[in-house]
Design a protein around this motif. Structure first.
Motif, short mmCIF file in Angstrom:
data_model
loop_
_atom_site.label_atom_id
_atom_site.label_comp_id
_atom_site.label_asym_id
_atom_site.label_seq_id
_atom_site.Cartn_x
_atom_site.Cartn_y
_atom_site.Cartn_z
N TRP A 29 0.77 -1.16 0.08
CA TRP A 29 -0.07 -0.15 0.01
C TRP A 29 0.95 1.32 0.07
O TRP A 29 1.49 1.76 0.93
CB TRP A 29 -0.79 0.20 1.27
CG TRP A 29 -1.87 -1.23 1.14
CD1 TRP A 29 -2.33 -2.09 0.26
CD2 TRP A 29 -2.90 -1.54 2.00
NE1 TRP A 29 -3.29 -2.74 0.40
CE2 TRP A 29 -3.51 -2.44 1.81
CE3 TRP A 29 -3.15 -0.93 3.48
CZ2 TRP A 29 -4.76 -2.90 2.42
CZ3 TRP A 29 -4.29 -1.47 4.28
CH2 TRP A 29 -4.86 -2.70 3.85
N SER A 30 0.93 1.90 -1.13
CA SER A 30 1.99 2.85 -1.45
C SER A 30 1.30 4.35 -0.82
O SER A 30 0.15 4.55 -0.55
CB SER A 30 2.49 3.03 -2.76
OG SER A 30 1.50 3.25 -3.69
N PRO A 31 2.26 5.22 -0.84
CA PRO A 31 1.65 6.79 -0.16
C PRO A 31 0.38 7.07 -1.02
O PRO A 31 0.70 7.13 -2.45
CB PRO A 31 3.02 7.53 -0.55
CG PRO A 31 3.97 6.54 -0.01
CD PRO A 31 3.68 5.35 -0.81
N LEU A 76 0.40 7.61 4.27
CA LEU A 76 1.16 8.99 4.07
C LEU A 76 2.55 8.70 3.64
O LEU A 76 2.91 7.38 3.75
CB LEU A 76 1.45 9.36 5.50
CG LEU A 76 0.07 10.23 6.03
CD1 LEU A 76 0.52 10.59 7.55
CD2 LEU A 76 -0.09 11.54 5.12
N ARG A 77 3.09 9.43 3.24
CA ARG A 77 4.50 9.16 2.56
C ARG A 77 5.13 9.19 3.93
O ARG A 77 5.39 10.20 4.78
CB ARG A 77 4.99 10.45 1.97
CG ARG A 77 6.58 10.30 1.44
CD ARG A 77 6.91 11.55 0.49
NE ARG A 77 6.21 11.46 -0.85
CZ ARG A 77 6.64 10.61 -1.65
NH1 ARG A 77 7.62 9.86 -1.62
NH2 ARG A 77 6.08 10.45 -3.06
N PHE A 137 13.43 11.01 -6.65
CA PHE A 137 12.15 10.10 -6.70
C PHE A 137 12.09 9.24 -5.61
O PHE A 137 13.17 8.38 -5.37
CB PHE A 137 11.66 9.56 -8.00
CG PHE A 137 11.46 10.75 -8.84
CD1 PHE A 137 9.98 11.13 -9.21
CD2 PHE A 137 12.25 11.18 -9.73
CE1 PHE A 137 9.78 11.90 -10.02
CE2 PHE A 137 11.94 12.33 -10.87
CZ PHE A 137 10.61 12.49 -10.82
N GLY A 138 11.21 9.25 -4.80
CA GLY A 138 10.81 8.06 -3.83
C GLY A 138 9.45 7.67 -4.26
O GLY A 138 8.47 8.12 -4.23
N GLY A 139 9.61 6.31 -5.01
CA GLY A 139 8.42 5.72 -5.74
C GLY A 139 8.21 6.55 -6.65
O GLY A 139 8.87 6.93 -7.65
N ASP A 140 7.00 6.95 -6.88
CA ASP A 140 6.50 7.63 -8.21
C ASP A 140 6.45 9.23 -7.91
O ASP A 140 6.21 9.82 -8.67
CB ASP A 140 4.87 7.21 -8.45
CG ASP A 140 4.89 5.88 -9.11
OD1 ASP A 140 5.85 5.37 -9.44
OD2 ASP A 140 3.98 5.19 -8.80
N GLN A 141 6.81 9.38 -6.52
CA GLN A 141 6.64 10.90 -6.36
C GLN A 141 8.08 11.50 -6.14
O GLN A 141 9.00 11.02 -5.70
CB GLN A 141 5.90 11.06 -4.91
CG GLN A 141 4.48 10.50 -4.75
CD GLN A 141 3.68 11.25 -5.90
OE1 GLN A 141 3.63 12.73 -5.71
NE2 GLN A 141 2.84 10.57 -6.57
#
Length: 243
Positions: A29-31, A76-77, A137-141
């Protein structure tokens, strides 16, 4: 006939907490992901809505989720930490949060230093410099926006480096051992350019770390690292003065 004992002796509260927390920390479950609504978790675990609500409140206090009225609960991130007295590799910061890391170079300009460049590098004579802008980037953000100036007199190898494989900071550390560093830390509102790079609204509170490094007395680089403020904090360990 003797009843077989249930091998899972955890309470329902502990079980739900462990399951939800595990999915968040593993990245399943990503940010930004909306976790199931209270009534959905209640049906899934066959428990009271109060039990689910207590679990979600506990996760919110731990900073893992945000509960929004009428909208549900969202992952949350994770907050990252930078050590004030260290030069940290941003890739390590991102991976420590369990997020996939990547970077891209959005600007690369070689020129003779102008007045602003000389001020940033603490130089009193013009030298060739390389200006870089890099998004991490961290993940897609977007995680951090890097704006860097390199003194090519100190690191001539940077002139031919594309930074396609390695980000500027770890590459520089390998090329030129630094002997002195200076950090300046500010709270700022995102400018238009920074907001576009970090995919946030203009004026969003951000944390700006400015760093200048030297090798002996020769300036190597000056860098501005801008992080969205809500997802980053600084940590320093120190000891009493020996006076």
């Amino acid at each position: 006939m003797e009843a077989r004992a249930n091998p899972d002796r955890r309470s329902l509260h502990q079980r739900i907490l462990s399951d939800v927390e595990g999915r968040i920390l593993s990245g399943e479950w990503s940010p930004g992901y909306r976790i199931p609504f209270e009534h959905e978790l209640t049906a899934q675990y066959g428990c009271s809505r109060m039990t689910v609500s207590k679990v979600l409140n506990q996760l919110a206090r731990a900073g893992l989720i945000e509960r929004r009225r009428r909208s549900g609960s969202f992952v949350l991130r994770p907050h990252s930490q930078s050590a004030v007295l260290e030069i940290r590799d941003i890739m390590v910061e991102v991976q420590a949060l369990g997020l996939a890391y990547r970077f891209d170079i959005v600007k690369r300009t070689r020129r003779q230093a102008n007045r602003s460049d000389l001020d940033r590098l603490h130089l009193d004579k013009s030298v060739p410099v390389l200006e870089l802008a890099c998004r991490h980037f961290g993940g897609d953000q977007p995680f951090c926006f890097e704006e860097r100036l390199i003194n090519l007199d100190a690191v001539p190898e940077a002139d031919a480096e594309t930074f396609a494989e390695r980000a500027p900071s770890p590459w520089l550390v390998e090329q030129v051992p630094w002997s002195t560093g200076e950090h300046r830390i500010q709270a700022i509102g995102a400018t238009a350019a920074t907001a576009a790079a970090l995919d946030i609204a203009r004026g969003t509170p951000c944390l700006l770390i400015e760093r200048r490094t030297w090798s002996a007395e020769q300036p190597i680089t000056h860098v501005r690292l801008t992080y969205p403020g809500e997802g980053h904090e600084l940590v320093a360990r120190f000891a009493p003065s020996q006076g």
